[in-house]
Design an enzyme around this catalytic site. Structure first.
Site, PDB file in Angstrom:
ATOM      1  N   LYS A 124     195.849  64.017  33.717  1.00 40.88           N
ATOM      2  CA  LYS A 124     197.200  63.503  33.957  1.00 40.88           C
ATOM      3  C   LYS A 124     197.995  63.669  32.676  1.00 40.88           C
ATOM      4  CE  LYS A 124     199.249  61.671  37.512  1.00 40.88           C
ATOM      5  NZ  LYS A 124     198.869  61.725  38.931  1.00 40.88           N
ATOM      6  N   ASP A 164     204.592  64.423  39.539  1.00 42.47           N
ATOM      7  CA  ASP A 164     204.282  63.017  39.817  1.00 42.47           C
ATOM      8  C   ASP A 164     205.653  62.327  39.749  1.00 42.47           C
ATOM      9  OD1 ASP A 164     201.702  61.163  40.022  1.00 42.47           O
ATOM     10  OD2 ASP A 164     203.119  60.059  38.800  1.00 42.47           O
TER      11      ASP A 164
END
Ligand code: GLU
Length: 445
Positions: A124, A164
């Site tokens: 991430k 995201d």
């Protein structure tokens, strides 16, 4: 494995990382029993190794805003685990972004990606850059400056970022453009790309669509159908949009959406026009939902509240982590909620999950319910390496198949003695087992 001992060590080492500790505790406590049946896991210290990211990068991102002022942000990439495939996971641009949030997201991503059945590791990244109120030019300059640092760490077989919160098709385009220029190659290094340069059909819809496919299976397991169900959705971004679109198409009535300013209660339910308007609202970059009630006068805007106070059959948190707390869960249960399908990553607080499980209400955790997004990213990677584009029908059929296999894995690993399906346990064990076995087989590295 001794979960409490391990947690104590992590709490001492990372006292300022509550989200990371929360995610780790949830996974370790649910897999403990299954883990202890595999002495080779403990012999290889899998628990200790899996909670530690392989590496983390922090970098400075400097750019110039529209007024000519120099701006400084922090960029990050957490490469958590690549035991089963290249690092894979989104980039989040939001002022709340910090190492704790990215570590929790990267950790969750390991197991989510394992559940998809595709070969993808967990990662991430992102930045504390706030897209709110920024012009397209500012967003472009920021994305370019961000990629000038990130590009050395990523690659189609190394680490494949995607979107995201705060990173959608437009940002992926700017990021990809700069990557291509610096690397001098056109490879599928990012997913969520535009259709003219290697994107996959259905990727924009995939997280929300996949979530509804999973929900349909959860309902079927209880002998219910989606048509006619009242659904509360939170958020109004890409994920909420996809979920609202598919749920409405299948005959459900979505009665809420929400933003940081409050929620919209639309008793008549969302329709095609209203769902299309969600995209306009998001694109305005103001991060508010209140204008929906001005545009559609039948709807009510409730300032400063969350949608969980509305009586519904199904709750679908689609906004952000910890958006549904213990009190919200009590309220939903008191109003007769039948199923909770968490679409945001770690959208429910531990107290809320406990309340749903205690009430024997099926609760689908984000890492299973929202896995359709990253799964379709995996399908985009396959299309890129084959240099082919599949039709929307082909991608959608594969997405369906993947969501079904995740549901089956949850049932296999999560069905308890009395017949209650603990989806959280099922998803955590199924994802963990695959990664742990692969780590054991590959030796201590
Ligand atoms: N950010 C999404 C997630 O939480 C998608 C990641 C991806 O497509 O790589 O799974």
């Amino acid at each position: 494995m001794n979960v409490e001992k391990l947690m104590l060590k992590l709490e001492r080492k990372h006292p300022n990382e509550p989200e990371y500790l929360q995610a780790v505790r949830e996974v370790l406590t649910t897999v403990e029993e299954a883990y202890n049946q595999h002495p080779e896991f403990e012999a290889n210290k899998i628990a200790e190794r899996i909670v530690e990211p392989d590496r983390q990068f922090t970098f400075k991102v400097t750019w110039v805003d529209d007024r000519g002022q120099v701006q400084v942000n922090t960029g990050y990439r957490v490469q958590f685990n690549n035991a089963i495939g290249p690092y894979k996971g989104g980039l989040r641009f939001h002022p709340s972004v910090n190492p704790s949030i990215l570590k929790f997201l990267g950790f969750e991503q390991i197991f989510k990606n394992a559940l998809t059945t595709l070969p993808m590791g967990g990662a991430k990244g992102g930045s504390d850059f706030d897209p709110k109120g920024k012009s397209a030019g500012e967003v472009m300059r920021f994305c370019q400056a961000f990629m000038i640092e990130l590009w050395r760490h990523i690659g189609p077989e190394t680490d494949v970022p995607a979107g995201d919160i705060g990173v959608g098709g437009r940002e992926i385009g700017y990021l990809y453009g700069m990557y291509r220029k610096l690397a001098r190659e056109n490879t599928g290094v990012l997913t969520g790309k535009g259709m003219t340069y290697g994107g996959s059909l259905i990727r924009p819809e995939a997280t929300g669509f996949g979530a509804v496919y999973f929900l349909v299976q959860m309902l079927a397991e209880q002998g219910m159908e989606i048509a006619g169900q009242r659904i509360a959705i939170s958020g109004f971004g890409n994920v909420a949009w996809g979920a609202a679109k598919k749920a409405t198409e299948l005959g459900a009535k979505v009665v809420t959406i929400s933003g940081p300013d409050g929620y919209i209660y639309d008793e008549a339910g969302l329709n095609e026009e209203k769902i299309a308007y969600m995209l306009e609202l998001r694109a305005s970059n103001n991060d508010v939902v209140a204008p929906y009630a001005e545009k559609f006068p039948g709807a009510k805007f409730v300032a400063g509240h969350k949608p969980w106070e509305v009586a519904v059959d199904i709750a679908m948190p689609c906004a952000t982590q910890n958006e549904l707390g213990g009190e919200d869960a009590k309220q939903l249960l008191a109003n007769g909620v039948k199923i909770v399908a968490e679409v945001s990553n770690m959208g429910c607080r531990p107290e809320a999950i406990e309340a749903f499980i205690e009430a024997k209400i099926p609760y689908g955790p984000g890492k299973a319910v929202n896995a359709g997004g990253v799964a379709t990213s995996g399908l985009e990677m396959t299309q890129n390496s084959q240099k082919l584009n599949w039709t929307a029908e082909e991608v959608d059929a594969k997405l369906h198949q993947i969501m079904s296999s995740i549901h089956t894995a949850c049932i296999e690993y999560g069905t308890e003695a009395g017949g209650y399906i603990n989806y959280m346990k099922g998803a955590n064990i199924a994802g963990f087992m695959k990664v742990a076995k692969s780590m054991v087989e590959q030796g201590v590295i």
